[in-house]
Design an enzyme around this catalytic site. Structure first.
Site, PDB file in Angstrom:
ATOM      1  N   THR A 374      71.102  -7.562  12.320  1.00 19.62           N
ATOM      2  CA  THR A 374      72.190  -8.246  12.488  1.00 19.62           C
ATOM      3  C   THR A 374      72.997  -8.472  11.288  1.00 19.62           C
ATOM      4  OG1 THR A 374      70.695  -9.301  14.145  1.00 19.62           O
ATOM      5  CG2 THR A 374      72.443 -10.813  13.178  1.00 19.62           C
ATOM      6  N   THR A 392      75.477  -7.861  15.783  1.00 18.02           N
ATOM      7  CA  THR A 392      74.163  -7.288  15.675  1.00 18.02           C
ATOM      8  C   THR A 392      73.882  -5.891  16.577  1.00 18.02           C
ATOM      9  OG1 THR A 392      71.725  -7.570  15.578  1.00 18.02           O
ATOM     10  CG2 THR A 392      72.818  -8.295  17.598  1.00 18.02           C
ATOM     11  N   ASN A 394      70.606  -5.676  16.908  1.00 10.90           N
ATOM     12  CA  ASN A 394      69.355  -6.027  17.161  1.00 10.90           C
ATOM     13  C   ASN A 394      68.449  -5.535  15.877  1.00 10.90           C
ATOM     14  OD1 ASN A 394      67.207  -7.557  17.970  1.00 10.90           O
ATOM     15  ND2 ASN A 394      66.650  -6.313  19.626  1.00 10.90           N
ATOM     16  N   SER A 445      69.469 -14.760  22.901  1.00  6.50           N
ATOM     17  CA  SER A 445      69.932 -14.574  21.431  1.00  6.50           C
ATOM     18  C   SER A 445      69.447 -15.831  20.567  1.00  6.50           C
ATOM     19  CB  SER A 445      71.256 -14.178  21.236  1.00  6.50           C
ATOM     20  OG  SER A 445      71.541 -14.049  19.662  1.00  6.50           O
ATOM     21  N   SER A 446      69.067 -15.566  19.238  1.00  4.81           N
ATOM     22  CA  SER A 446      68.726 -16.516  18.540  1.00  4.81           C
ATOM     23  C   SER A 446      70.149 -16.891  17.444  1.00  4.81           C
ATOM     24  CB  SER A 446      67.695 -16.350  17.463  1.00  4.81           C
ATOM     25  OG  SER A 446      66.668 -16.140  18.276  1.00  4.81           O
ATOM     26  N   GLY A 467      66.908 -12.685  13.160  1.00  4.84           N
ATOM     27  CA  GLY A 467      66.078 -12.695  14.504  1.00  4.84           C
ATOM     28  C   GLY A 467      65.822 -14.258  14.656  1.00  4.84           C
TER      29      GLY A 467
HETATM   30  O1  DON Z   1      70.168 -11.721  19.138  1.00  5.24           O
HETATM   31  C1  DON Z   1      69.014 -11.959  18.596  1.00  5.24           C
HETATM   32  O2  DON Z   1      68.570 -13.069  18.324  1.00  5.24           O
HETATM   33  C2  DON Z   1      68.420 -10.923  17.652  1.00  5.24           C
HETATM   34  N1  DON Z   1      69.142  -9.521  18.403  1.00  5.24           N
HETATM   35  C3  DON Z   1      69.259 -10.858  16.250  1.00  5.24           C
HETATM   36  C4  DON Z   1      68.631  -9.722  15.471  1.00  5.24           C
HETATM   37  C5  DON Z   1      68.540 -10.072  14.022  1.00  5.24           C
HETATM   38  O3  DON Z   1      68.956 -11.028  13.648  1.00  5.24           O
HETATM   39  C6  DON Z   1      68.146  -8.819  13.009  1.00  5.24           C
HETATM   40  N2  DON Z   1      68.471  -9.203  11.765  1.00  5.24           N
HETATM   41  N3  DON Z   1      67.450  -9.345  11.105  1.00  5.24           N
END
Ligand code: DON
Length: 566
Positions: A374, A392, A394, A445-446, A467
């Site tokens: 992300t 992102t 992901n 999502s976060s 994440g």
């Molecule tokens: O939407 C979400 O919560 C995850 N797909 C975010 C992934 C993310 O932040 C990856 N980064 N390090």
């Protein structure tokens, strides 16, 4: 002769933008400026955004140009094959929330990642063709463009140039590409620009001709240049070769959802956050609501008392996330109750400052049914607009699958669904029916793009990748600035911690103060020391009595992140 012509072409490329040289650039962590700023994960992307601001573009123009540049120079997370969320506050105080999260393809179904014995196959939800949701980013960029001033063709051109003529990669990018090389070979049906068999090194030029051609189709045909025609055909051909589900109809039907921003008050500040299908806005309202009346400032920054209080609040918010949150277009989510002061007061009724809570006994709250890798960029301009975007694929480089002939990576966002109750996703997040897979549904999502208003005007523009750690990072930077009065760089650069209900452990960064860590351990908390938590990009805007702006832009010191302004 040829060499001279190539050199001339190169000079034209460098001079055309005048602001940056894609083959030679350095990283700057802080900018203190008067007019506008862009903070993003890559120096070239921040510079592209500021060049657009200088040409008279507003924060929305800069956001679009920066995001497109990130899709080229930061392929691990910058994207056109993923999705994201935008929170913005305009000069006229319009509060905007755009949801361009990926969607499950129409052929997706609840148990698609279970084998015949009912075992979850996370390898399929995380890697390769079946892991991809229908991308939302390009639709999101065109929805963003409704608030912009300059033609889209102008905003996309820097990204086209960077893809076509190449740019020098950083050491971090070289390492990341090398680490994923095996996957790039494994999960692709044809070779692509990210594969270099001898290995990448810092300073190598990355040229992405197929990506440039795709960006040109978007420039020439708009949203249809991605969701229909040649690009759509290439995506579907890739899906067919690799066993994925996305169809021409899925692509044609994709649309951004314009949502109502989540707005709450905190001690005189207004917090504008992202609503579902991001859990970010709800989690921030819950966590800030639970801390508000506890005078946390009395304990001191990073004191065991303050950190324990924040951990216990994070535990409770994440237990609710796992139980209740999902796509509101598909399931009822009791958002009002989850964020009501009375409910949040009850949630903290069993808080005990003398001992650790337990995720066995402290689970989700009681709610009677209601009558519901992300990357982040923070941008502001001289007109008073502020934009906060988290986008992102992901995982790092998403599904690791490049659409052959189109040159961009697809996301592995299907893993953000709860593929089976009790089976954690790649961030350890659990879920229930609310976040189960269904055709055309968006996965929870976060991501937590957030803007704080002071006296009704943008004051903080915040966000990060990471994440499930994203909401707790934003929560900590809010508390660091609004309660502990830390400088913006301290608020962003100081070590972070994270609790997400399950697993029942407190994650701390390596440089987290050892005395606080030891005291929490002595109380009975299980502490896990881990690597960096997030890459936070922050802007603080203050105004003097004559409304002259002072803009502080701070890029995280945890990566190549870069703050630029003018
Ligand atoms: O939407 C979400 O919560 C995850 N797909 C975010 C992934 C993310 O932040 C990856 N980064 N390090």
């Amino acid at each position: 002769m040829r060499k001279i012509a190539a050199l001339l072409l190169l000079l034209v490329f460098i001079n055309a933008e005048a602001q940056y040289n894609p083959y030679r650039y350095s990283i700057s962590k802080k900018a203190e400026v008067k007019n506008g700023a862009v903070v993003s994960a890559h120096p070239l992307a921040s510079k592209v955004g500021v060049a657009i601001l200088k040409k008279g573009g507003n924060a929305f123009d800069a956001t679009i140009a920066t995001q497109l540049a990130l899709a080229v120079v930061y392929p691990g997370a910058g994207n056109i094959g993923g999705g994201g969320f935008l929170v913005a506050v305009t000069a006229k105080n319009e509060q905007i929330a755009l949801d361009y999260r990926e969607k499950a393809p129409a052929a997706a179904s609840r148990d698609m990642y279970l084998d015949k014995d009912g075992n979850a196959q996370t390898n399929l939800s995380q890697n390769g063709h079946l892991a991809s949701g229908v991308p939302g980013t390009v639709a999101g960029l065109f929805s963003t463009h409704k608030y912009a001033k300059l033609p889209f063709t102008q905003l996309i051109q820097p990204a086209i140039d960077l893809a076509e003529k190449g740019f020098a990669i950083t050491e971090a990018e070289a390492n990341n590409l090398n680490n994923s090389m095996g996957d790039f070979v494994r999960y692709n049906t044809k070779s692509n620009a990210l594969i270099k068999y001898g290995g990448w090194k810092a300073g190598d030029t990355l040229i992405q001709k197929e990506l440039a051609a795709t960006l040109k189709r978007i420039r020439d045909f708009g949203q249809k240049g991605f969701y229909e025609g040649e690009t759509a055909k290439l995506i579907v051909a890739e899906m067919k070769r690799g066993g994925g589900l996305i169809t021409l109809a899925d692509l044609k039907n994709y649309q951004t959802a314009k949502r109502e921003a989540m707005v709450s008050q905190y001690k005189g500040y207004t917090i504008v956050g992202m609503p579902l299908v991001s859990s970010g806005g709800i989690l921030i309202q819950q966590m800030m609501g639970m801390v508000e009346n506890r005078n946390i400032a009395q304990y001191g920054f990073h004191s065991p008392e303050a950190v324990q209080l924040m951990i216990e609040i994070e535990r409770r918010a994440f237990a609710d996330r796992a139980e209740f949150l999902g796509d509101r277009d598909f399931v009822k989510v009791p958002v009002k109750k989850l964020t009501s002061p009375e409910y949040l007061r009850q949630r903290m009724a069993d808080y005990d400052a003398t001992k650790p809570g337990s995720s066995k006994t402290t689970t989700h709250g009681n709610i009677s049914p209601e009558s519901e890798e992300t990357t982040h960029l923070s941008v502001c301009d001289q007109f008073g607009n502020a934009v906060s975007v988290t986008t992102t694929l992901n995982g790092n480089y998403g599904s690791r699958t490049v659409v052959a002939g189109a040159g961009f990576l697809l996301n592995n966002e299907m893993d953000d669904f709860s593929i089976k109750p009790g089976v954690p996703n790649m961030y350890g997040a659990l879920g229930t029916e609310a976040n189960a897979i269904a055709a055309n549904k968006r996965m929870l999502s976060s991501m937590t793009p957030t803007i704080v208003l002071k006296d009704g005007k943008p004051y903080l523009v915040l966000g990060s990748p990471g994440g499930t750690t994203i909401p707790t990072q934003v929560y900590q930077v809010l508390i660091n600035t609004l309660e502990f009065n830390l400088s913006l760089e301290d608020a962003v650069w100081k070590p972070r911690f994270h609790h997400q209900w399950l697993p029942d452990v407190v994650y701390v960064e390596r440089n987290f103060p050892a005395d606080t860590r030891d005291k929490l351990k002595a109380m009975g908390y299980e502490i896990v020391v881990r690597g960096n938590i997030g890459r936070f990009e922050a802007i603080k805007i203050t105004r003097n009595a004559s409304s002259v702006l002072t803009i502080e832009a701070v890029a995280d010191n945890r990566g190549d992140d870069h703050a630029e302004g003018y």
